[in-house]
Design a protein around this motif. Structure first.
Motif, PDB file in Angstrom:
ATOM      1  N   ILE A 128       0.843  -1.202   0.000  1.00  0.00           N
ATOM      2  CA  ILE A 128       0.000   0.000   0.000  1.00  0.00           C
ATOM      3  C   ILE A 128       0.876   1.249   0.000  1.00  0.00           C
ATOM      4  N   ALA A 174       2.504   1.602  -3.466  1.00  0.00           N
ATOM      5  CA  ALA A 174       1.565   1.917  -4.547  1.00  0.00           C
ATOM      6  C   ALA A 174       0.960   3.311  -4.436  1.00  0.00           C
ATOM      7  N   ASN A 175       1.055   3.933  -3.266  1.00  0.00           N
ATOM      8  CA  ASN A 175       0.292   5.175  -3.072  1.00  0.00           C
ATOM      9  C   ASN A 175       1.101   6.359  -2.557  1.00  0.00           C
ATOM     10  N   LEU A 207      -1.078   7.011   4.694  1.00  0.00           N
ATOM     11  CA  LEU A 207      -1.510   6.807   3.309  1.00  0.00           C
ATOM     12  C   LEU A 207      -2.882   6.138   3.244  1.00  0.00           C
ATOM     13  N   TRP A 208      -3.128   5.190   4.145  1.00  0.00           N
ATOM     14  CA  TRP A 208      -4.389   4.452   4.141  1.00  0.00           C
ATOM     15  C   TRP A 208      -5.581   5.384   4.339  1.00  0.00           C
ATOM     16  N   LEU A 262      -6.755   7.228   1.131  1.00  0.00           N
ATOM     17  CA  LEU A 262      -7.178   6.498  -0.066  1.00  0.00           C
ATOM     18  C   LEU A 262      -8.687   6.593  -0.272  1.00  0.00           C
ATOM     19  N   LYS A 300     -10.284   1.947  -3.404  1.00  0.00           N
ATOM     20  CA  LYS A 300      -8.999   1.332  -3.067  1.00  0.00           C
ATOM     21  C   LYS A 300      -9.072   0.612  -1.724  1.00  0.00           C
ATOM     22  N   TRP A 308      -7.939  -3.384  -1.340  1.00  0.00           N
ATOM     23  CA  TRP A 308      -6.919  -3.871  -0.412  1.00  0.00           C
ATOM     24  C   TRP A 308      -7.529  -4.710   0.704  1.00  0.00           C
TER      25      TRP A 308
END
Length: 748
Positions: free
Chosen positions: A485, A488-489, A540-541, A544, A548, A552
């Protein structure tokens, strides 16, 4: 009856059982709701009849008992649908009476032992109870369905049917693994997919607005995290003994330190052992002093250290983000990393070191808030205590962050006078033990600085070499899916030059490169970078999109189910593995909770973080039963020590061939004599010994190959690892008997 025919019969029955749910699922998908098709009940009736026969020939009361009630309910559902009366009378009477006639025949037949069905020596009592419980739960779903259908005056499936089916299937699947019954396992595995899909269809149109679990319990969510994690960490902590090699080494050194009263000169099996500074030994000896010497007391303060880590990560997150939510999510993600748990399962220096590293980072960030000198002093004090725990490695993360902030973020580091005072504190505390030993023996500097620092980094002196990609691979496995994660972000944040992102990346990447370049590699060496991974993942989570989040969340759920199934079927892969019913019980509870949470109206952003943590906690509890059931695989010698103490109470000496085994010194009061025959673990460093008394407990067979025949002390027993048996020349050995236990051969 031929075993292959029995297996074929069972497979056909399970095939029909599987096909009935396939029919039901396809019909439900078409109707976009849960339906009860007639063909489902017809296939159920046929399959149940075949499985009753299969169960009798398998001599398994669990299978037979579970099918009898269901068989009658299938008939009743066909009656409610008006289909039963449409069948020819001969078919109806045959279908009803044939199973009864079969039971009568089996009870009174001369060729079948019905008593063996009830009292089957092949099925252990607890296992029988476990399987019966699963079958009762599984069967009760149709009782619930029948009662509900009678109330509704039609054949329907209530939602409780699918919940009960899921729990029952998990229990029976675990029973099937323990019984090595492929037929049962295949059937239940397919069924689980159908049950979960029906639950989804049921809740799809009725789901209320998702709630934010963590927001609802915000005032005491962190306290709850500490309490629950503490319960898990301390659960069954002393159920397995100290394991070879690292834990047994640290545990025994602490024991010898307590026994001798010498806290400055660590010894291992009577020989000075200066591989590590003494902080871990001091803590362990202190624990023994309070709680007594045991595996539990050796590990107890490590669990306290892990809870302190959670507290520190939370505080660091709050300082960094100025956001309680991100800090809590980051802490929860960190607690869900297997590496966090591994650090507390066996006694090593790493959990304690991580506490001092995180405390140093915390006090440094506190200092930068308003440059209060006391926090700078505490920062250097933590570095000093960390140095007393594992040496120079303590400075890697804190110094990396200091330099990064000074050079990249252009943050002022404060008064040089404060740093000077701090450095003096660091040197006074951190080097105190080293200076004392150097004053006693000048060769200690070369020994520690070059052999245990430079050589440990640059060479494979300690046989811990791994490829350069070792730690990235470890991160992928132990921080999945969070590390992906992040990868990717983070692009968008990187373009914005987000200072928090860059700070946390520096915390992760620079130490990772350092440890990857080192020749000596163990998993827990990189424990101090996991808090940064947890905090960055949380940042980051939370940024999102829901799309997304869903992606995930599904990836993680599939990954978790694969792990759970893999653990459940591990005895089929490796017959040496023994799994107790308690292990399966915890595994089943964990899987059930993970599945149930997916149908609760919880925000996905919360659900993935929570289930990530819940999964690891469940596996942690289950693992304690794995450890106790597999002492040989875990290098736990408690059964060997107990056997020797019980069967050879009068024996004074335990000879251990070509293997250093501090766990035997820890577990037994008998004299342990190690026999060196080439194994590097017994190539002890004796340059600091004051005399040659150590030679009485460490025999060099390379120099004296006839010692076992010529100089064997009276009242001795010899332990030889099975894989070293070929190396040992047994000719002329003064032993008449042998006994094998947990991979060791005992000669006596």
């Amino acid at each position: 009856m031929n075993s292959q025919l029995i297996l074929a019969l069972g497979l056909i029955a399970q095939g029909l059982f599987a096909s009935r749910f396939l029919v039901q699922l396809l019909k439900s998908e078409k109707a976009n709701k849960v339906v009860s098709p007639t063909l489902f009940w017809q296939l159920s009736l046929i399959a149940s009849f075949l499985l009753i026969i299969y169960g009798f020939f398998r001599n398994d009361i669990v299978i037979v008992g579970g099918q009898v009630v269901g068989y009658l309910i299938y008939i009743r559902n066909l009656q409610l649908k008006g289909e039963w009366s449409l069948l020819p009378a001969l078919v109806r009477y045959s279908a009803f009476f044939l199973p009864l006639l079969l039971v009568v025949f089996l009870i009174f037949g001369f060729d079948y032992d019905f008593n063996g069905l009830i009292d089957n020596p092949e099925i252990e009592g607890l296992l029988l109870t476990w399987g019966t419980l699963g079958q009762l739960i599984f069967t009760s779903r149709f009782v619930v369905q029948w009662l509900y259908s009678e109330k509704q005056k039609e054949s329907v499936f209530p939602v409780s049917f699918w919940y009960i089916s899921t729990v029952g299937a998990l229990l029976i699947a675990s029973y099937a693994i323990l019984r090595n019954d492929a037929v049962l396992f295949i059937g239940q595995g397919f069924g689980l997919i159908v049950y979960l899909r029906n639950l989804y269809l049921h809740h799809k149109s009725k789901a209320p607005k998702p709630m934010s679990l963590f927001l609802k319990f915000k005032p005491y969510r962190f306290q709850a995290l500490l309490v629950f994690t503490g319960i898990v960490l301390f659960f069954n902590l002393g159920a397995w003994s100290v394991t070879e090699s690292s834990e047994a080494r640290y545990a025994q050194i602490g024991k010898e330190m307590l026994d001798s009263g010498d806290y400055m000169h660590p010894t291992l099996m009577g020989i000075y052992h200066y591989h590590k500074p003494p902080m871990t030994y001091w803590i362990t000896a202190f624990s023994y002093k309070i709680f007594g010497v045991s595996a539990w007391s050796a590990r107890v303060f490590m669990q306290v250290a892990l809870l302190m880590l959670l507290l520190l990560v939370s505080r660091i997150g709050k300082l960094l983000f100025q956001d309680d939510k991100k800090a809590f999510y980051g802490t929860l993600i960190f607690a869900s990393f297997p590496t966090f748990i591994i650090a507390g399962r066996a006694l090593t220096t790493d959990a304690y070191l991580a506490v001092f590293v995180m405390a140093a980072v915390y006090f440094w960030l506190k200092y930068l808030k308003d440059y209060t000198v006391k926090f700078l002093v505490l920062f250097y004090l933590m570095l000093g205590l960390g140095f007393l725990t594992k040496g120079p490695v303590v400075i890697i993360v804190p110094v990396v962050l200091m330099v990064f902030q000074a050079l990249y973020q252009k943050i002022k580091l404060g008064s040089w006078k404060g740093h000077l005072i701090g450095v003096l504190i660091f040197l006074t505390v951190g080097l105190s033990w080293f200076v004392m030993l150097f004053l006693e023996d000048g060769q200690f500097v070369d020994y520690f600085v070059f052999k245990h620092t430079v050589q440990r980094f640059a060479t494979d002196t300690f046989s811990r070499s791994q490829p350069v990609w070792f730690y990235p691979a470890i991160l992928l496995g132990t921080a999945f899916p969070w590390i992906l994660i992040i990868a990717a972000n983070m692009k968008g944040y990187w373009k914005k030059k987000d200072t928090q992102l860059v700070f946390l990346l520096a915390w992760i990447i620079i130490p990772l490169i350092f440890f990857s370049l080192s020749k000596s590699k163990l998993i827990l060496y990189i424990l101090p970078i996991y808090p940064a991974i947890g905090l960055l993942a949380a940042k980051l989570w939370l940024g999102l999109s829901e799309k997304k989040h869903r992606k995930w969340d599904l990836i993680q759920f599939i990954f978790q189910m694969i792990i759970i199934v893999g653990l459940a079927i591990s005895p089929l892969i490796d017959p040496k593995i023994v799994l107790s019913y308690k292990f399966f019980f915890i595994l089943t509870i964990t899987a059930s909770l993970l599945i149930s949470i997916r149908v609760i109206a919880m925000k996905i952003v919360d659900r993935m973080v929570f289930t990530s943590y819940l999964f690891v906690m469940g596996i942690t509890v289950a693992s304690t039963y794995f450890f106790t059931s597999n002492p040989g695989l875990m290098n736990d010698q408690r059964r060997i020590a107990a056997y020797i103490d019980q069967e050879f109470a009068d024996v004074e000496n335990i000879l251990i061939y070509d293997k250093r085994m501090p766990s035997m010194s820890f577990l037994s009061n008998k004299s342990i004599i190690s026999l060196f025959d080439g194994d590097e673990s017994l190539n002890r460093e004796v340059q600091f010994e004051k005399d040659e008394s150590w030679k009485s407990n460490l025999i060099n067979l390379k120099e004296n190959p006839e010692w076992l025949r010529d100089s064997l002390p009276n009242s001795s027993i010899l332990m030889v690892k099975r894989n070293k048996l070929k190396k040992l020349d047994e000719t002329g050995l003064p032993f008449e008997n042998r006994h094998e236990i947990d991979g060791w051969i005992l000669f006596y």
